[in-house]
Design an enzyme around this catalytic site. Structure first.
Site, PDB file in Angstrom:
ATOM      1  N   TYR A 142       0.933  -1.363  -0.104  1.00 22.75           N
ATOM      2  CA  TYR A 142       0.195  -0.099  -0.059  1.00 22.75           C
ATOM      3  C   TYR A 142       1.006   1.286   0.105  1.00 22.75           C
ATOM      4  CZ  TYR A 142      -4.637  -2.171   0.981  1.00 22.75           C
ATOM      5  OH  TYR A 142      -5.836  -3.004   1.031  1.00 22.75           O
ATOM      6  N   LYS A 188       4.011 -15.499   2.445  1.00 24.74           N
ATOM      7  CA  LYS A 188       4.101 -16.320   1.095  1.00 24.74           C
ATOM      8  C   LYS A 188       5.672 -16.357   1.251  1.00 24.74           C
ATOM      9  CE  LYS A 188       2.757 -17.973  -2.795  1.00 24.74           C
ATOM     10  NZ  LYS A 188       1.843 -19.159  -2.708  1.00 24.74           N
ATOM     11  N   ASP A 220      -2.056 -18.410   0.351  1.00 25.24           N
ATOM     12  CA  ASP A 220      -3.051 -19.285  -0.581  1.00 25.24           C
ATOM     13  C   ASP A 220      -3.660 -20.428   0.413  1.00 25.24           C
ATOM     14  OD1 ASP A 220      -0.539 -20.314  -0.317  1.00 25.24           O
ATOM     15  OD2 ASP A 220      -0.365 -21.190  -2.510  1.00 25.24           O
ATOM     16  N   ASP A 244      -6.111  -7.425   4.321  1.00 21.96           N
ATOM     17  CA  ASP A 244      -7.194  -6.773   3.589  1.00 21.96           C
ATOM     18  C   ASP A 244      -8.063  -8.082   3.113  1.00 21.96           C
ATOM     19  OD1 ASP A 244      -8.745  -4.750   2.775  1.00 21.96           O
ATOM     20  OD2 ASP A 244      -7.913  -4.996   0.613  1.00 21.96           O
ATOM     21  N   ASP A 248     -11.986  -9.609   4.608  1.00 22.36           N
ATOM     22  CA  ASP A 248     -13.145  -9.906   3.864  1.00 22.36           C
ATOM     23  C   ASP A 248     -13.554 -11.113   3.830  1.00 22.36           C
ATOM     24  OD1 ASP A 248     -13.072  -7.034   3.407  1.00 22.36           O
ATOM     25  OD2 ASP A 248     -13.885  -7.318   1.334  1.00 22.36           O
TER      26      ASP A 248
HETATM   27  C1  IPM Z   1     -10.351  -1.575   4.392  1.00 21.76           C
HETATM   28  C2  IPM Z   1     -10.559  -0.980   2.965  1.00 21.76           C
HETATM   29  C3  IPM Z   1      -9.474   0.039   2.651  1.00 21.76           C
HETATM   30  C4  IPM Z   1      -8.197  -0.931   2.494  1.00 21.76           C
HETATM   31  C5  IPM Z   1      -9.352   0.586   1.345  1.00 21.76           C
HETATM   32  C6  IPM Z   1     -10.848   1.709   1.188  1.00 21.76           C
HETATM   33  C7  IPM Z   1      -8.419   1.686   1.074  1.00 21.76           C
HETATM   34  O1  IPM Z   1     -10.825  -1.956   1.781  1.00 21.76           O
HETATM   35  O2  IPM Z   1     -10.289  -1.114   5.184  1.00 21.76           O
HETATM   36  O3  IPM Z   1     -10.212  -2.849   4.346  1.00 21.76           O
HETATM   37  O4  IPM Z   1      -7.887  -1.566   1.552  1.00 21.76           O
HETATM   38  O5  IPM Z   1      -7.412  -0.677   3.527  1.00 21.76           O
HETATM   39 MN    MN Z   2     -10.686  -4.003   2.526  1.00 19.60          MN
END
Ligand code: IPM
Ligand code: MN
Length: 357
Positions: A142, A188, A220, A244, A248
């Site tokens: 990032y 990784k 993975d 990240d 999710d």
């Molecule tokens: C999160 C989001 C952010 C990230 C984006 C909006 C930059 O996806 O907080 O997980 O990737 O950190």
């Molecule tokens: Mn995110």
């Protein structure tokens, strides 16, 4: 009476709707536990671009730095998608995290018993899942330099220093010590030098925590294991991008991305933000699930203000609201007693906070 100053950034999309519900619940819990919350509202992301021409205006950054905590909703939307990278809404959030030195992103993923049916994964694999993703937040791909893009070529750089790995690892081990005493480093290391350094440094840190079991998993495999048998995880320690993605994924184990809160800490001022985005497709319809935001507010009470009882009161209220069958649209697969709007579920949670003793 104790007083805490909160810099509120509602943001874009569903951000304003869900933040309004979090403030409703915070106000209730504050009067119940006798402390004072002072909110000041600032712009970031698309809303700030529209007014100031930049995603993180100086006044927002200054206010955040002076506050006791930042409560943040979500940012982004199609309208701003074609701007240059440094002017995009996301750049505002990344800069805020960096400037506040919020290098540790704690993302709890807990399966509520009453929601095991809401997940697309079989309930028997889910009961009792309680994972904490500890995501490094201010380095890695990032932020790594050099980076760039032209028509022919684009590149990013993954850089990690020993210091950066040490400080996030300590947070992961400290957290594990208060939980189920296991840290899984996800990396990784079969391909990336940065991951090799992570392994070396984490092994060193682990020596200070003899009670904690440390294991290693390639990203993975971890993505697969998380679906196959999520109960095997306690604390997942990982770098920025892997965290990240995995968080999710973890949210779908819990039933919905609308459920997972986070705390971005490490500096003097923390940012408390749901893990989900601004969901422009459902913005303004009153259907967004505010629970991730409300639980992020609870994390703020815990981590920023040390108001543990108040935080736990909110967590309990959310659990009981779910137990009693109230659902938002995202988690209403089979068993909803009532499908509630954003505003309704916020009010119900607030009532549960109020009536709990
Ligand atoms: C999160 C989001 C952010 C990230 C984006 C909006 C930059 O996806 O907080 O997980 O990737 O950190
Ligand atoms: Mn995110």
């Amino acid at each position: 009476m104790k007083k805490y100053n909160i810099c509120v950034i509602k943001g874009d999309g569903i951000g304003p709707e869900i933040t309004t519900e979090a403030i409703k619940v915070l106000d209730t819990v504050a009067s119940k536990f006798n402390f004072d919350l002072n909110y000041e509202h600032f712009l970031m992301g698309g809303a700030a671009i529209d007014v100031f021409g930049e995603p993180l205006p100086e006044e927002t950054l200054e206010a955040a730095m002076k506050s006791d905590a930042v409560l943040f909703g979500a940012i982004g939307g199609e309208k701003w998608d074609n701007l240059e990278r440094h002017l995009r809404p996301e750049s505002g959030l990344l800069k805020l995290r960096k400037r506040l030195n919020a290098f540790a992103n704690l993302r709890p993923a807990i399966v509520f018993d009453d929601l095991a049916e809401a997940s697309t994964i079989k309930a028997e694999a889910l009961k009792g899942v309680d994972i904490l993703v500890v995501r490094e937040l201010t380095s890695g791909l990032y932020f790594g330099e050099p980076r760039g893009k032209n028509e022919e070529k684009a590149f990013n750089t993954m850089v990690y220093t020993k210091k950066e790995i040490e400080r996030i690892s300590k947070i992961a081990f400290e957290a594990a010590a208060k939980r189920n005493k296991k840290v899984t480093l996800v990396d990784k290391a079969n391909v990336l030098e940065t991951s090799q350094l992570w392994r070396e440094v984490v092994k060193e840190i682990a020596k200070d925590y003899p009670d904690i079991v440390l294991d290693f998993m390639y990203i993975d495999n971890a993505a697969m294991q998380l679906i196959r048998d999520p109960k095997q995880f306690d604390v997942i320690l990982t770098e920025n991008l892997f965290g990240d993605i995995l968080s999710d994924e973890a949210s779908m184990i819990c039933g919905s991305i609308g459920l997972l809160p986070s705390a971005s800490i490490g500096g003097r001022v923390g940012i408390f933000e749901p893990i989900h985005g601004s969901a422009p497709d459902i913005a303004g319809q009153g259907v967004a699930n505010p629970m991730a935001m409300i639980l992020s507010a609870a994390m703020m009470l815990k981590y920023a203000f040390n108001e543990i009882e108040a935080a736990e009161c909110i967590e309990k209220a959310v659990r009981n609201v779910l137990k009693d069958g109230y659902r938002t649209a995202d988690i209403s697969r089979f068993d909803a007693k009532e499908i509630c709007s954003t505003n309704e579920i916020g009010s119900i949670i607030s009532d549960y906070v109020n009536s709990d003793d």
